[in-house]
Scaffold this active site. Structure first.
Site, PDB file in Angstrom:
ATOM      1  N   ASN A  16      74.533  22.068 -36.254  1.00 46.81           N
ATOM      2  CA  ASN A  16      74.438  21.515 -37.611  1.00 46.81           C
ATOM      3  C   ASN A  16      73.898  22.564 -38.588  1.00 46.81           C
ATOM      4  O   ASN A  16      74.342  22.644 -39.739  1.00 46.81           O
ATOM      5  CB  ASN A  16      73.570  20.257 -37.632  1.00 46.81           C
ATOM      6  CG  ASN A  16      74.340  19.029 -37.191  1.00 46.81           C
ATOM      7  OD1 ASN A  16      75.181  18.508 -37.922  1.00 46.81           O
ATOM      8  ND2 ASN A  16      74.078  18.580 -35.970  1.00 46.81           N
ATOM      9  N   HIS A 111      70.993  11.771 -37.549  1.00 49.60           N
ATOM     10  CA  HIS A 111      70.834  10.990 -36.326  1.00 49.60           C
ATOM     11  C   HIS A 111      72.223  10.603 -35.826  1.00 49.60           C
ATOM     12  O   HIS A 111      73.039  10.086 -36.599  1.00 49.60           O
ATOM     13  CB  HIS A 111      69.997   9.739 -36.615  1.00 49.60           C
ATOM     14  CG  HIS A 111      69.746   8.937 -35.380  1.00 49.60           C
ATOM     15  ND1 HIS A 111      68.853   9.334 -34.411  1.00 49.60           N
ATOM     16  CD2 HIS A 111      70.290   7.775 -34.936  1.00 49.60           C
ATOM     17  CE1 HIS A 111      68.861   8.445 -33.431  1.00 49.60           C
ATOM     18  NE2 HIS A 111      69.726   7.493 -33.717  1.00 49.60           N
TER      19      HIS A 111
HETATM   20  C1  GRF Z   1      72.781  16.339 -33.076  1.00 44.58           C
HETATM   21  O1  GRF Z   1      73.551  15.435 -32.332  1.00 44.58           O
HETATM   22  C2  GRF Z   1      71.908  15.611 -34.063  1.00 44.58           C
HETATM   23  O2  GRF Z   1      72.478  14.448 -34.554  1.00 44.58           O
HETATM   24  C3  GRF Z   1      70.695  15.271 -33.231  1.00 44.58           C
HETATM   25  O3  GRF Z   1      70.511  16.382 -32.399  1.00 44.58           O
HETATM   26  C4  GRF Z   1      71.747  17.060 -32.219  1.00 44.58           C
HETATM   27  C5  GRF Z   1      71.540  18.471 -32.650  1.00 44.58           C
HETATM   28  O4  GRF Z   1      72.652  19.281 -32.420  1.00 44.58           O
HETATM   29  N1  GRF Z   1      69.570  14.959 -34.102  1.00 44.58           N
HETATM   30  P1  GRF Z   1      72.710  20.759 -33.000  1.00 44.58           P
HETATM   31  O5  GRF Z   1      71.445  21.465 -32.519  1.00 44.58           O
HETATM   32  O6  GRF Z   1      72.780  20.670 -34.493  1.00 44.58           O
HETATM   33  O7  GRF Z   1      73.932  21.361 -32.399  1.00 44.58           O
END
Ligand code: GRF
Length: 203
Positions: A16, A111
């Site tokens: 992300n 989330h």
């Molecule tokens: C994602 O699924 C987010 O929704 C959750 O943790 C995960 C993080 O993934 N809070 P990344 O580290 O961004 O790949």
């Protein structure tokens, strides 16, 4: 309008973080990442940041350490950088009261479920095992509860008969990577208005 200074908090993969970084690079977000914080020295996202010239900073919490003091250390670091927005992108520690108060309505979290259903850890598994037909992801402001703050935006992902937790999580992740940069973009343009528990997008 002045660019917003963004701090991204990660604990792991950092996909992300990457999606937001890429959207900034494309010139679509009126902001810049001025701090990358991880509670895990081995977070994959730290390596990606380094490749892009963003030096991450590790703050490792040790069991027994008062959480207020731990987060005070992070805030002191953020203060040197003048942060407008904290983005929790897969950050696994629950924030303490002092940082939430200090950055009230300026901390956003993603989330991987449709809140208020399935808060907490392993949300994709919780939703899948419950048997819902639709799940998705939620970006919300952070308040004192776990995944309880005002919802900013959500994306819906249908659950297929041949899904398992992993395939569902993968399709949710695709939506996360679109939704999170979009919310950060709106925040950085001062387009989000909080009215009670509702978050509206200004025209
Ligand atoms: C994602 O699924 C987010 O929704 C959750 O943790 C995960 C993080 O993934 N809070 P990344 O580290 O961004 O790949």
């Amino acid at each position: 309008m002045k660019k917003k200074s963004i701090a991204v908090f990660i604990s792991g993969r950092g996909s992300n973080f990457r999606a937001i970084y890429e959207e900034i690079e494309r010139g679509n977000i009126n902001g810049e990442i001025v701090a990358l914080i991880s509670d895990n020295p081995d977070a994959q996202g730290l390596r990606y940041g380094k490749e892009k010239g963003i030096e991450g900073r590790v703050f490792q919490w040790t069991r027994g350490e008062p959480r207020d003091r731990f987060f005070q250390g992070i805030m002191d670091y953020l203060d040197q950088r003048g942060v407008d927005l904290i983005v929790l992108a897969g950050f696994m520690l629950v924030l303490s009261k002092n940082i939430i108060e200090r950055y009230r309505n300026r901390i956003v979290n993603i989330h991987p479920a449709l809140l208020p259903s399935f808060p907490g850890e392993e949300a994709q598994r919780q939703a899948f095992e419950y048997g819902v037909k639709y799940s998705g992801c939620t970006v919300h402001f952070v308040d004192e509860g776990v995944d309880t703050g005002p919802i900013i935006q959500q994306r819906v992902v249908p659950v297929r008969d041949d899904d398992n937790t992993e395939t569902l999580a993968a399709r949710i992740l695709v939506q996360e990577h679109q939704l999170f940069p979009e919310v950060v973009r709106l925040f950085c343009e001062d387009k989000l208005e909080i009215v009670g528990r509702r978050v509206l997008v200004k025209k």
